[in-house]
Design a protein around this motif. Structure first.
Motif, short mmCIF file in Angstrom:
data_model
loop_
_atom_site.label_atom_id
_atom_site.label_comp_id
_atom_site.label_asym_id
_atom_site.label_seq_id
_atom_site.Cartn_x
_atom_site.Cartn_y
_atom_site.Cartn_z
N GLY A 46 0.82 -1.20 0.00
CA GLY A 46 0.00 0.00 0.00
C GLY A 46 0.86 1.25 0.00
N PRO A 47 0.24 2.42 -0.07
CA PRO A 47 1.01 3.67 -0.16
C PRO A 47 1.85 3.95 1.08
CG PRO A 47 -1.36 4.10 0.06
CD PRO A 47 -1.21 2.65 -0.22
N ASP A 48 1.39 3.57 2.24
CA ASP A 48 2.19 3.77 3.46
C ASP A 48 3.50 2.99 3.35
OD1 ASP A 48 2.20 4.73 6.43
OD2 ASP A 48 2.72 2.60 6.54
N THR A 49 3.41 1.78 2.87
CA THR A 49 4.60 0.94 2.71
C THR A 49 5.53 1.52 1.66
OG1 THR A 49 3.66 -1.12 3.53
CG2 THR A 49 5.33 -1.32 1.81
N ASP A 50 4.99 2.03 0.56
CA ASP A 50 5.82 2.65 -0.47
C ASP A 50 6.62 3.81 0.11
OD1 ASP A 50 4.75 0.84 -2.25
OD2 ASP A 50 3.27 2.25 -3.06
N ALA A 51 5.96 4.63 0.93
CA ALA A 51 6.65 5.76 1.55
C ALA A 51 7.75 5.30 2.49
CB ALA A 51 5.64 6.63 2.29
N ARG A 52 7.51 4.22 3.18
CA ARG A 52 8.52 3.73 4.13
C ARG A 52 9.71 3.09 3.41
NH1 ARG A 52 7.32 2.79 10.23
NH2 ARG A 52 6.70 4.96 10.49
N PHE A 53 9.46 2.41 2.32
CA PHE A 53 10.58 1.91 1.52
C PHE A 53 11.46 3.07 1.06
CE2 PHE A 53 8.21 -2.18 0.31
CZ PHE A 53 9.06 -2.98 1.06
N ALA A 54 10.84 4.13 0.59
CA ALA A 54 11.61 5.29 0.11
C ALA A 54 12.41 5.92 1.24
CB ALA A 54 10.66 6.31 -0.52
N ALA A 55 11.82 5.99 2.42
CA ALA A 55 12.50 6.61 3.56
C ALA A 55 13.71 5.79 3.99
CB ALA A 55 11.53 6.76 4.73
N VAL A 56 13.56 4.48 4.07
CA VAL A 56 14.67 3.65 4.54
C VAL A 56 15.79 3.62 3.51
CG1 VAL A 56 13.97 1.36 3.69
CG2 VAL A 56 15.13 1.55 5.87
N GLU A 57 15.45 3.69 2.23
CA GLU A 57 16.49 3.74 1.20
C GLU A 57 17.25 5.07 1.27
OE1 GLU A 57 14.15 2.99 -2.24
OE2 GLU A 57 14.24 0.80 -2.02
N LYS A 58 16.56 6.16 1.56
CA LYS A 58 17.22 7.46 1.69
C LYS A 58 18.22 7.46 2.84
CE LYS A 58 16.22 12.38 2.45
NZ LYS A 58 17.02 12.55 3.67
N ILE A 59 17.80 6.93 3.99
CA ILE A 59 18.69 6.91 5.16
C ILE A 59 19.85 5.94 4.93
CG2 ILE A 59 18.84 6.45 7.63
CD1 ILE A 59 17.31 9.01 6.83
N ALA A 60 19.59 4.82 4.26
CA ALA A 60 20.67 3.86 3.97
C ALA A 60 21.75 4.52 3.14
CB ALA A 60 20.10 2.65 3.25
N ALA A 61 21.36 5.33 2.16
CA ALA A 61 22.35 6.03 1.33
C ALA A 61 23.14 7.03 2.16
CB ALA A 61 21.65 6.72 0.17
N GLU A 62 22.46 7.69 3.10
CA GLU A 62 23.14 8.69 3.93
C GLU A 62 24.19 8.07 4.84
OE1 GLU A 62 20.35 10.95 6.17
OE2 GLU A 62 19.40 11.86 4.40
N VAL A 63 23.91 6.90 5.41
CA VAL A 63 24.81 6.33 6.41
C VAL A 63 25.74 5.27 5.83
CG1 VAL A 63 23.18 6.79 8.27
CG2 VAL A 63 23.15 4.54 7.16
N GLY A 64 25.57 4.96 4.53
CA GLY A 64 26.43 3.97 3.91
C GLY A 64 26.17 2.56 4.40
N ALA A 65 24.91 2.22 4.59
CA ALA A 65 24.52 0.89 5.06
C ALA A 65 23.47 0.32 4.12
CB ALA A 65 23.97 0.96 6.48
N THR A 66 23.13 -0.94 4.29
CA THR A 66 22.04 -1.52 3.51
C THR A 66 20.71 -1.14 4.16
OG1 THR A 66 21.90 -3.58 4.77
CG2 THR A 66 23.53 -3.49 2.98
N PRO A 67 19.62 -1.15 3.39
CA PRO A 67 18.30 -0.91 3.99
C PRO A 67 17.99 -1.88 5.13
CG PRO A 67 18.16 -0.67 1.62
CD PRO A 67 19.54 -1.20 1.91
N ASN A 68 18.36 -3.17 4.97
CA ASN A 68 18.15 -4.13 6.07
C ASN A 68 18.83 -3.65 7.35
OD1 ASN A 68 16.63 -5.97 4.64
ND2 ASN A 68 18.29 -7.41 4.30
N GLN A 69 20.07 -3.20 7.23
CA GLN A 69 20.82 -2.75 8.40
C GLN A 69 20.18 -1.52 9.03
OE1 GLN A 69 24.66 -2.35 6.57
NE2 GLN A 69 25.26 -4.47 7.00
N VAL A 70 19.66 -0.63 8.20
CA VAL A 70 18.99 0.55 8.74
C VAL A 70 17.73 0.15 9.51
CG1 VAL A 70 17.69 2.64 8.11
CG2 VAL A 70 19.90 2.15 7.03
N VAL A 71 16.97 -0.79 8.97
CA VAL A 71 15.76 -1.25 9.67
C VAL A 71 16.13 -1.86 11.02
CG1 VAL A 71 13.90 -2.96 9.61
CG2 VAL A 71 14.37 -1.53 7.61
N LEU A 72 17.16 -2.70 11.05
CA LEU A 72 17.58 -3.30 12.32
C LEU A 72 18.07 -2.23 13.29
CD1 LEU A 72 19.45 -6.48 10.98
CD2 LEU A 72 17.23 -6.41 12.13
#
Length: 331
Positions: A263-289
């Motif tokens: 759903g749209p909420d999930t789409d927004a959260r995927f985009a957010a976690v990918e943005k932070i992953a790029a900022e910190v140099g980690a994988t999206p999985n690592q950011v979620v953990l």
């Protein structure tokens, strides 16, 4: 390794727990032992999670219990049982395992769910004794009702569990795959009869939020998060990276786990976690953990391979700023 308090017990447990579901089956003995040493000695962790049913579905001849047996061998070889906060579970081992394999490649899961051992006095007593024997110990630190059993009177289940605690075979109790209204019924009965109440609830929980209308009893909903906080029950979050959907975009359209999230909420959260992953140099999985480890809960990882373990553990120490956490929260 960060720790958190288990419920209202005062006991400190590792915030990152190691799930041992695949040890002894999909994960070889050698890799399992290496993973245990990396977790305990390398990461400083001490919370191991297993169950009596792990992993009966791995092959037609399995009787379950392979994970517990492997841990029992490791305890015997290392003498480290008293260093470990050990959790196991009962109720979800099907009664007729051979009858579930008409297709030798895949068991009949629908039929299996109709044959779970359940939470009767006899079933729980048999399950716990078998678990203790396989684990080579005379007690477990945390014992869960693995799958909530609505067919057995709740009083029978709770009185049986209380007997385990009184006998010293179990230190603390937990529940898994359970709805909030059942937790409240459990709490009220424990208050009425003076039985020990659950201090931990193991549910599926991740950065994605279930879609409106989701009816899964296994996924934490908004009401349940609030309930657990109000009643001092620690959430143990399983499947935190949802089969890797954060790292592998293709899985977002093919994995069955997405059924309850799309759903749209999930789409927004995927985009957010990918943005932070790029900022910190980690994988999206690592950011979620890392995001989960900022919460007041226990995050349960269940790697199959050593590389999967090594990719998860860096989440114990990465730096997410308060602003980044707030950004993730708000997505």
């Amino acid at each position: 390794m960060q720790t958190t308090t288990l419920g209202n017990t005062g006991t400190q447990v590792s915030k990152l727990a190691l799930g041992c579901m695949l040890m002894g089956t999909a994960t070889s003995e050698a890799d399992s032992v290496e993973m245990l040493h990396r977790y305990v000695d390398g990461a400083g962790g001490s919370f191991l999670d297993t169950a009596d049913c792990y992993a009966w579905w791995s092959r037609p001849e399995s009787q379950g219990g392979e994970s517990e047996e492997l841990l029992g061998r490791w305890f015997a070889q290392t003498g480290r049982r008293d260093e470990i906060f050990l959790a196991t579970k009962g109720t979800a081992l099907p009664r007729d395992l051979p009858g579930l394999w008409s297709n030798p490649q895949e068991p009949d899961w629908a039929k299996a769910r109709q044959q779970f051992a359940g939470a009767s006095r006899a079933a729980l007593t048999s399950a716990l004794e078998a678990s203790l024997r396989r684990l080579g110990t005379d007690y477990v630190d945390l014992y869960y009702v693995h799958v909530d059993d609505l067919a057995t009177p709740l009083e029978e289940t709770l009185e049986t569990l209380a007997g385990f605690v009184t006998a010293g075979k179990v230190k603390h109790l937990g529940w898994s795959n359970v709805r909030t209204w059942r937790l409240e019924s459990i709490r009220q009965l424990c208050d009425r009869y003076g039985w020990p109440a659950p201090v931990a609830v193991q549910q599926q929980h991740s950065y994605l939020r279930p879609r409106p209308g989701s009816e899964s009893a296994s996924i934490v909903g908004y009401d349940q998060l609030d309930y657990l906080q109000r009643h001092a029950q620690t959430l143990v979050a399983y499947s935190p990276i949802l089969k890797g959907v954060y790292d592998v975009p293709e899985k977002r359209t093919t994995s069955h786990v997405m059924t309850e999230y799309a759903g749209p909420d999930t789409d927004a959260r995927f985009a957010a976690v990918e943005k932070i992953a790029a900022e910190v140099g980690a994988t999206p999985n690592q950011v979620v953990l890392a995001w989960l480890l900022r919460q007041d809960l226990v995050t349960l990882i269940g790697p199959r391979t050593l590389p999967q373990y090594d990719s998860a553990v860096p989440a114990v120490g990465p730096s997410l700023t308060d602003a980044q956490v707030a950004y993730l929260d708000a997505a």
